[in-house]
Design an enzyme around this catalytic site. Structure first.
Site, PDB file in Angstrom:
ATOM      1  N   LYS A  39       0.818  -1.297  -0.165  1.00 59.28           N
ATOM      2  CA  LYS A  39       0.086   0.100   0.169  1.00 59.28           C
ATOM      3  C   LYS A  39       0.766   1.359   0.179  1.00 59.28           C
ATOM      4  CE  LYS A  39      -4.268  -1.624   2.057  1.00 59.28           C
ATOM      5  NZ  LYS A  39      -5.345  -1.506   3.073  1.00 59.28           N
ATOM      6  N   LYS A  52     -10.475  -3.856  -3.704  1.00 53.52           N
ATOM      7  CA  LYS A  52     -11.314  -2.515  -4.144  1.00 53.52           C
ATOM      8  C   LYS A  52     -10.062  -1.386  -4.602  1.00 53.52           C
ATOM      9  CE  LYS A  52     -12.056  -2.972   0.683  1.00 53.52           C
ATOM     10  NZ  LYS A  52     -13.131  -3.289   1.785  1.00 53.52           N
ATOM     11  N   LYS A  93      -5.806 -11.013  -6.739  1.00 52.83           N
ATOM     12  CA  LYS A  93      -6.943 -11.024  -6.130  1.00 52.83           C
ATOM     13  C   LYS A  93      -7.730  -9.757  -6.208  1.00 52.83           C
ATOM     14  CE  LYS A  93      -5.504  -8.146  -2.174  1.00 52.83           C
ATOM     15  NZ  LYS A  93      -5.541  -8.041  -0.563  1.00 52.83           N
TER      16      LYS A  93
HETATM   17  P1  TYM Z   1     -10.697  -6.000   4.049  1.00 56.51           P
HETATM   18  O1  TYM Z   1     -11.767  -5.076   4.370  1.00 56.51           O
HETATM   19  O2  TYM Z   1      -9.794  -5.711   2.970  1.00 56.51           O
HETATM   20  O3  TYM Z   1     -11.533  -7.353   3.435  1.00 56.51           O
HETATM   21  C1  TYM Z   1     -12.577  -7.928   4.272  1.00 56.51           C
HETATM   22  C2  TYM Z   1     -12.551  -9.740   4.237  1.00 56.51           C
HETATM   23  O4  TYM Z   1     -12.293  -9.841   2.661  1.00 56.51           O
HETATM   24  C3  TYM Z   1     -11.468 -10.773   2.506  1.00 56.51           C
HETATM   25  N1  TYM Z   1     -10.938 -10.556   1.120  1.00 56.51           N
HETATM   26  C4  TYM Z   1     -10.838 -11.645   0.010  1.00 56.51           C
HETATM   27  N2  TYM Z   1     -10.868 -12.842   0.179  1.00 56.51           N
HETATM   28  C5  TYM Z   1     -10.786 -13.750  -0.840  1.00 56.51           C
HETATM   29  N3  TYM Z   1     -10.556 -13.209  -2.032  1.00 56.51           N
HETATM   30  C6  TYM Z   1     -10.207 -11.663  -2.369  1.00 56.51           C
HETATM   31  N4  TYM Z   1     -10.245 -11.285  -3.415  1.00 56.51           N
HETATM   32  C7  TYM Z   1     -10.595 -10.838  -1.274  1.00 56.51           C
HETATM   33  N5  TYM Z   1     -10.424  -9.465  -0.954  1.00 56.51           N
HETATM   34  C8  TYM Z   1     -10.923  -9.272   0.407  1.00 56.51           C
HETATM   35  C9  TYM Z   1     -10.264 -10.060   3.273  1.00 56.51           C
HETATM   36  O5  TYM Z   1      -9.394 -11.175   3.571  1.00 56.51           O
HETATM   37  C10 TYM Z   1     -11.105  -9.979   4.478  1.00 56.51           C
HETATM   38  O6  TYM Z   1     -11.256 -11.133   5.364  1.00 56.51           O
HETATM   39  N6  TYM Z   1      -7.564  -6.002   7.807  1.00 56.51           N
HETATM   40  C11 TYM Z   1      -8.938  -6.326   7.286  1.00 56.51           C
HETATM   41  C12 TYM Z   1     -10.152  -5.766   7.962  1.00 56.51           C
HETATM   42  C13 TYM Z   1      -9.952  -6.036   9.696  1.00 56.51           C
HETATM   43  C14 TYM Z   1      -9.942  -7.446  10.288  1.00 56.51           C
HETATM   44  C15 TYM Z   1      -9.695  -7.125  11.757  1.00 56.51           C
HETATM   45  C16 TYM Z   1     -10.035  -8.915   9.927  1.00 56.51           C
HETATM   46  C17 TYM Z   1      -9.446  -4.999  10.764  1.00 56.51           C
HETATM   47  N7  TYM Z   1      -9.420  -5.816  11.931  1.00 56.51           N
HETATM   48  C18 TYM Z   1      -9.807  -8.083  12.682  1.00 56.51           C
HETATM   49  C19 TYM Z   1     -10.284  -9.575  10.804  1.00 56.51           C
HETATM   50  C20 TYM Z   1     -10.271  -9.510  12.213  1.00 56.51           C
HETATM   51  C21 TYM Z   1      -9.177  -5.775   6.108  1.00 56.51           C
HETATM   52  O7  TYM Z   1      -8.611  -4.945   5.580  1.00 56.51           O
HETATM   53  O8  TYM Z   1     -10.106  -6.634   5.442  1.00 56.51           O
END
Ligand code: TYM
Length: 332
Positions: free
Chosen positions: A112, A198, A195
């Site tokens: 990022k 967004k 992957k």
């Molecule tokens: P975030 O908001 O980017 O994504 C949310 C969830 O979607 C999953 N994901 C995917 N899984 C499979 N294929 C893809 N192309 C794909 N894109 C996104 C992510 O793995 C995620 O599970 N840091 C985290 C948010 C967070 C969090 C936490 C998660 C903050 N605190 C505590 C678990 C526990 C994030 O940015 O996810």
């Protein structure tokens, strides 16, 4: 009942199929047999610049989408991260246990910050995984359902939990990532070896849950496929077709092998046309439910308020233990 916890950032107008198939679907499935805590990670969202008005709107939309996809507020504590101040408070303590080099090794920071250079990235983006560790450890969950891209953050979380337990006293449970191999990394429709994301995918590469259904159908029909013509799952040789088969299997429950059989002798066009229909059938009611939930602001507010109360009961107890163990005094 074992606990589960997970979060999602409100950084887009809609969740996408990667979020849903990689993680959110497992949230819904796990809530039956577990004690669930699910939250919208607005603190994480501001690690990059956000328009305040847009952030507020997206936070509510995120909550509405969680309910629309089947998260049940009677079973799960559904809340907004900033409503539970213990997340930021525990994060500080954990930051003081995290090595600088350890934080630097986190690949999402590298990815990022790559665009603008490290100098342009915020310190919050750098310490982002430590806040995530705090999110998790506060609730002492057994499982954390996420996609593959979060695995490294879960490893850091376990390391920090172990370090705290060792240095002070056993306080945290070491959580297990819950990552389903088949859907752990949903690919970009236009660039299937990357992957779906967004921040990184082109609009044509992402299927958004709240897109107009006919827009989603068109994106599926325009997905990049591979050379050859046989519908067969082969992630290395046929990443485009394999990604579509993964999505198809996940949405219908049909095993990939059955789909391969069903499309024997058919071309990629048939597969894409049928999957486009499956997707329309899936997103249409989801979208309607989300939009209806968005109309009832007082219901959403009530769900989130109740979720925050339940979350704080658990989080404040854990934080109290932590503050005692590190040697903080209590106000008299
Ligand atoms: P975030 O908001 O980017 O994504 C949310 C969830 O979607 C999953 N994901 C995917 N899984 C499979 N294929 C893809 N192309 C794909 N894109 C996104 C992510 O793995 C995620 O599970 N840091 C985290 C948010 C967070 C969090 C936490 C998660 C903050 N605190 C505590 C678990 C526990 C994030 O940015 O996810």
């Amino acid at each position: 009942r074992p606990r589960v916890l997970s979060g999602i950032q409100p950084t887009a107008d809609s969740f996408h199929f990667g979020n849903y198939l990689g993680a959110l679907r497992q949230w819904v499935a796990l809530q039956e047999e577990h004690e669930p805590f699910f939250f919208v990670a607005d603190l994480h969202a501001i690690t990059v610049e956000q328009d305040p008005k847009v952030l507020r709107e997206r936070t509510l939309r995120a909550a509405a989408q969680l309910l629309a996809m089947g998260v049940d507020p009677d079973r799960a504590a559904v809340f907004v991260q900033s409503h539970v101040p213990e997340h930021a408070q525990l994060s500080w303590v954990l930051q003081c246990l995290t090595g600088f080099g350890e934080a630097r090794r986190m690949t999402q920071f590298k990815d990022k910050s790559a665009k603008g250079g490290e100098g342009a990235a915020s310190v919050g983006l750098f310490t982002y995984p430590v806040l995530q560790a705090a999110d998790i450890l506060l609730y002492r969950p057994h499982f954390v359902p996420v996609g593959e891209d979060q695995r490294q953050h879960l490893e850091l979380t376990r390391d920090l939990a172990g370090r705290f337990n060792h240095r002070y006293k056993k306080t945290f449970r070491l959580p297990e990532p819950y990552i389903l191999e088949a859907t752990a990394k949903i690919g970009d429709l236009q660039d299937p070896t990357s992957k779906m994301s967004k921040s990184a995918s082109s609009p044509a590469g992402i299927v958004e849950m709240l897109d107009e259904p006919r827009v989603s159908a068109k994106k599926i029909r325009s997905a990049v496929t591979d050379s050859g013509s046989e519908v067969r799952f082969d992630a290395a040789e046929k990443p485009g077709v394999s990604n579509l088969l993964t999505i198809y299997a996940a949405l219908t429950g049909a095993p990939v092998a059955d789909l391969e059989e069903q499309y024997a002798g058919h071309g990629y066009g048939d597969l894409k046309r049928d999957l486009a229909e499956v997707v329309v059938e899936f997103v249409t009611p989801f979208r309607d439910r989300t939009l209806a939930l968005m109309e009832d602001r007082s219901h959403l507010d009530a769900v989130l308020a109740a979720g925050a109360v339940r979350a704080r009961e658990v989080a404040s107890r854990t934080l109290g233990d932590v503050y005692d163990r590190v040697g903080f005094t209590r106000p008299a």
